[in-house]
Design an enzyme around this catalytic site. Sequence first.
Site, PDB file in Angstrom:
ATOM      1  N   ASP A  19       0.861  -1.183   0.000  1.00 59.22           N
ATOM      2  CA  ASP A  19       0.000   0.000   0.000  1.00 59.22           C
ATOM      3  C   ASP A  19       0.910   1.250   0.000  1.00 59.22           C
ATOM      4  OD1 ASP A  19      -1.705   2.090   0.527  1.00 59.22           O
ATOM      5  OD2 ASP A  19      -2.557   1.220   2.369  1.00 59.22           O
TER       6      ASP A  19
ATOM      7  N   GLU B  66      30.272   6.615   5.878  1.00 57.14           N
ATOM      8  CA  GLU B  66      30.341   5.194   6.228  1.00 57.14           C
ATOM      9  C   GLU B  66      30.321   4.361   4.962  1.00 57.14           C
ATOM     10  OE1 GLU B  66      26.625   3.455   7.873  1.00 57.14           O
ATOM     11  OE2 GLU B  66      25.963   5.529   8.049  1.00 57.14           O
TER      12      GLU B  66
ATOM     13  N   CYS C  17      26.210   6.802  10.770  1.00 59.09           N
ATOM     14  CA  CYS C  17      25.653   8.104  10.359  1.00 59.09           C
ATOM     15  C   CYS C  17      26.156   9.256  11.231  1.00 59.09           C
ATOM     16  CB  CYS C  17      24.134   8.069  10.398  1.00 59.09           C
ATOM     17  SG  CYS C  17      23.444   6.697   9.476  1.00 59.09           S
TER      18      CYS C  17
ATOM     19  N   THR D 230      13.945   3.070   2.295  1.00 56.88           N
ATOM     20  CA  THR D 230      14.698   4.059   3.090  1.00 56.88           C
ATOM     21  C   THR D 230      16.134   4.191   2.574  1.00 56.88           C
ATOM     22  OG1 THR D 230      15.459   2.516   4.815  1.00 56.88           O
ATOM     23  CG2 THR D 230      13.295   3.482   5.128  1.00 56.88           C
TER      24      THR D 230
ATOM     25  N   SER E 289      16.810  -1.153  15.574  1.00 59.77           N
ATOM     26  CA  SER E 289      17.601   0.058  15.300  1.00 59.77           C
ATOM     27  C   SER E 289      16.835   1.311  15.726  1.00 59.77           C
ATOM     28  CB  SER E 289      18.027   0.136  13.830  1.00 59.77           C
ATOM     29  OG  SER E 289      16.936   0.416  12.974  1.00 59.77           O
TER      30      SER E 289
ATOM     31  N   HIS F 287      18.445  13.319  13.113  1.00 62.18           N
ATOM     32  CA  HIS F 287      18.935  12.410  12.071  1.00 62.18           C
ATOM     33  C   HIS F 287      17.690  11.761  11.443  1.00 62.18           C
ATOM     34  CE1 HIS F 287      20.839   9.287   9.874  1.00 62.18           C
ATOM     35  NE2 HIS F 287      20.341   8.335  10.648  1.00 62.18           N
TER      36      HIS F 287
ATOM     37  N   LYS G  53       9.028  10.208  15.722  1.00 59.65           N
ATOM     38  CA  LYS G  53       9.276   9.306  16.866  1.00 59.65           C
ATOM     39  C   LYS G  53      10.340   9.921  17.787  1.00 59.65           C
ATOM     40  CE  LYS G  53       8.681   5.067  14.066  1.00 59.65           C
ATOM     41  NZ  LYS G  53       7.489   4.407  14.564  1.00 59.65           N
TER      42      LYS G  53
ATOM     43  N   SER H 296      24.484   4.427  14.066  1.00 58.74           N
ATOM     44  CA  SER H 296      24.292   3.071  14.582  1.00 58.74           C
ATOM     45  C   SER H 296      25.589   2.527  15.168  1.00 58.74           C
ATOM     46  CB  SER H 296      23.806   2.158  13.456  1.00 58.74           C
ATOM     47  OG  SER H 296      22.488   2.503  13.119  1.00 58.74           O
TER      48      SER H 296
HETATM   49  N1  CAA Z   1      -0.799   3.097   5.773  1.00 63.41           N
HETATM   50  C1  CAA Z   1      -0.185   3.951   6.626  1.00 63.41           C
HETATM   51  N2  CAA Z   1       0.824   3.563   7.456  1.00 63.41           N
HETATM   52  C2  CAA Z   1       1.235   2.274   7.387  1.00 63.41           C
HETATM   53  C3  CAA Z   1       0.625   1.339   6.517  1.00 63.41           C
HETATM   54  C4  CAA Z   1      -0.432   1.794   5.680  1.00 63.41           C
HETATM   55  N3  CAA Z   1      -1.045   0.989   4.820  1.00 63.41           N
HETATM   56  N4  CAA Z   1       1.246   0.153   6.698  1.00 63.41           N
HETATM   57  C5  CAA Z   1       2.185   0.331   7.639  1.00 63.41           C
HETATM   58  N5  CAA Z   1       2.175   1.614   8.056  1.00 63.41           N
HETATM   59  C6  CAA Z   1       3.060   2.246   9.044  1.00 63.41           C
HETATM   60  C7  CAA Z   1       3.311   1.389  10.269  1.00 63.41           C
HETATM   61  O1  CAA Z   1       2.281   1.531  11.236  1.00 63.41           O
HETATM   62  C8  CAA Z   1       4.646   1.967  10.732  1.00 63.41           C
HETATM   63  O2  CAA Z   1       4.444   3.194  11.389  1.00 63.41           O
HETATM   64  P1  CAA Z   1       4.780   3.308  12.977  1.00 63.41           P
HETATM   65  O3  CAA Z   1       6.211   2.896  13.135  1.00 63.41           O
HETATM   66  O4  CAA Z   1       4.564   4.753  13.268  1.00 63.41           O
HETATM   67  O5  CAA Z   1       3.841   2.378  13.655  1.00 63.41           O
HETATM   68  C9  CAA Z   1       5.359   2.316   9.432  1.00 63.41           C
HETATM   69  O6  CAA Z   1       4.333   2.369   8.430  1.00 63.41           O
HETATM   70  C10 CAA Z   1       6.375   1.270   9.004  1.00 63.41           C
HETATM   71  O7  CAA Z   1       5.763   0.021   9.032  1.00 63.41           O
HETATM   72  P2  CAA Z   1       6.537  -1.271   9.570  1.00 63.41           P
HETATM   73  O8  CAA Z   1       7.234  -0.953  10.855  1.00 63.41           O
HETATM   74  O9  CAA Z   1       5.602  -2.415   9.555  1.00 63.41           O
HETATM   75  O10 CAA Z   1       7.598  -1.413   8.366  1.00 63.41           O
HETATM   76  P3  CAA Z   1       8.748  -2.447   8.172  1.00 63.41           P
HETATM   77  O11 CAA Z   1       8.648  -3.591   9.116  1.00 63.41           O
HETATM   78  O12 CAA Z   1       8.736  -2.740   6.724  1.00 63.41           O
HETATM   79  O13 CAA Z   1      10.098  -1.675   8.565  1.00 63.41           O
HETATM   80  C11 CAA Z   1      11.778  -0.029   8.919  1.00 63.41           C
HETATM   81  C12 CAA Z   1      10.276  -0.277   8.654  1.00 63.41           C
HETATM   82  C13 CAA Z   1      12.195  -0.768  10.198  1.00 63.41           C
HETATM   83  C14 CAA Z   1      11.996   1.449   9.107  1.00 63.41           C
HETATM   84  C15 CAA Z   1      12.576  -0.554   7.698  1.00 63.41           C
HETATM   85  O14 CAA Z   1      12.271   0.245   6.585  1.00 63.41           O
HETATM   86  C16 CAA Z   1      14.083  -0.563   7.904  1.00 63.41           C
HETATM   87  O15 CAA Z   1      14.643  -1.540   8.393  1.00 63.41           O
HETATM   88  N6  CAA Z   1      14.765   0.565   7.532  1.00 63.41           N
HETATM   89  C17 CAA Z   1      16.207   0.679   7.669  1.00 63.41           C
HETATM   90  C18 CAA Z   1      16.644   0.894   9.120  1.00 63.41           C
HETATM   91  C19 CAA Z   1      16.357   2.282   9.656  1.00 63.41           C
HETATM   92  O16 CAA Z   1      16.131   3.217   8.927  1.00 63.41           O
HETATM   93  N7  CAA Z   1      16.420   2.396  11.002  1.00 63.41           N
HETATM   94  C20 CAA Z   1      16.224   3.682  11.648  1.00 63.41           C
HETATM   95  C21 CAA Z   1      16.952   3.780  12.956  1.00 63.41           C
HETATM   96  S1  CAA Z   1      18.704   3.400  12.723  1.00 63.41           S
HETATM   97  C22 CAA Z   1      19.356   4.844  12.039  1.00 63.41           C
HETATM   98  O17 CAA Z   1      18.754   5.866  12.078  1.00 63.41           O
HETATM   99  C23 CAA Z   1      20.687   4.750  11.369  1.00 63.41           C
HETATM  100  C24 CAA Z   1      20.454   4.771   9.917  1.00 63.41           C
HETATM  101  O18 CAA Z   1      20.435   5.824   9.272  1.00 63.41           O
HETATM  102  C25 CAA Z   1      20.229   3.481   9.249  1.00 63.41           C
END
Ligand code: CAA
Length: 417
Positions: free
Chosen positions: A31, A83, A115, A158, A208, A250, A259, A342
Amino acid sequence: MKKQVGIEALAIAVPRRYVDIAELAQARGVDPAKYTAGLGAKEMAVPDPGEDSVALAATAASRLIQEQGVDPSRIGMLVVGTETGVDHAKPVASHVQGLLKLPRSMRTFDAQHACYGGTAGLMAASEWIASGAAAGRSAIVVCSDIARYGLNTPGEPTQGGGAVALLVSEQPDLLALDVGLNGACTIDVYDFWRPSGRREALVDGHYSISCYLDALSGAYRGWRERALAHEVVRWGDSLPSEQLARILYHVPFCKMARKAHTQLRLCDLEAAPATQNATAAEREEAAKSTASYDAQVASSLSVNARIGNVYTASLYLALTGLMSAEAAQLAGKRIGLLSYGSGCCSEFYSGVVGANAAQRIAKANVEGVLARRERVSVAEYERIMNLASDAPEQLTPAPGEFRLKEIRDHRRAYVGG
Ligand code: CAA
């Protein structure tokens, strides 16, 4: 009078191509609202192998020097926070020095901590200047990265890439740093990492996010303790964090800033004398304030939403977005900045927006840089992702841009400039 130190000017470089995030979601059978509302993304930069961390860093640094009228003989330090460097020994910074034909009389090095590396470089440069060791010279700090998780991974929406070059000096037209107030927090965790030789990062995505929030709390509390002691903020009718005109985070994906802001407010609400009688649930509800997020955070995210994650540069893309949107009205006001890398290390710091910030950011022509990009289909994005990193397409660089041309005998050759 205490020496002023901080960011005098900035410039950005971004990949020439991008993909629409809703189109990517459709191609993945997801979606689109998950990527747009759930993650806060709009577009995602698609770097090709010719646009590596060196090429992007050199393009950003070259623009900084040209657009902002920097005298290269004034530069005594060139640091690249990255990095996604290209060699285990030779730093990106020495490539940039050579490609830009900068004077030899400078210190060059890369700073690496996921980062956080760009902020580590900015602090090394600003504290070098504040100490007097720079003897009037300035520094260039470039944050340059390619964020890459791979096709069909949870991290795929991302990704991104780009660079932000910062001129750091005793004339902080953009942001005068509150040297000495910074709070830092380090925790040894495996939340996101990239073993040597791998092109794609490994990540424990949800973990993370919790590591980021934990480290943010430690860093912010450290800053708050010093800011209260120096009466930069105080407990009163408003929370200490509410006394910052804007707060930049960040931004691995835009929703993360929301968040992070909730967590920052929770740190204040847990310690505020006025909310000592509130229940934990009441504090958590108050921390989520949409009004506070809209007033203090939202205006900084427009550039991040169009590029995606740029690891070290993400916080400085948020600074770019904020300055593009509100530099004039923020002049003289204090803002807060939260860096996260990280592994992990987080740092919270603050600074006062300069009176000339609007003129400085106008020279960076941020909208012009973004507008020159080309939108590509998901099929084209996948083709580019599948190109070998040592076989760049032979595209002609736009004026002022650098590109990797070839790697021969493990030596990288670049064109452009
Ligand atoms: N409509 C609206 N919102 C929706 C939706 C829909 N149909 N379906 C899902 N969502 C929302 C979820 O509710 C969630 O929001 P909340 O967190 O506010 O509840 C959001 O969309 C993401 O959904 P999921 O958590 O289910 O998504 P996912 O399991 O696919 O993973 C992620 C999301 C963990 C960010 C993943 O993209 C990822 O691993 N990204 C890379 C890691 C990252 O960016 N980490 C951040 C912290 S670490 C850091 O900052 C260092 C760095 O730069 C990497």
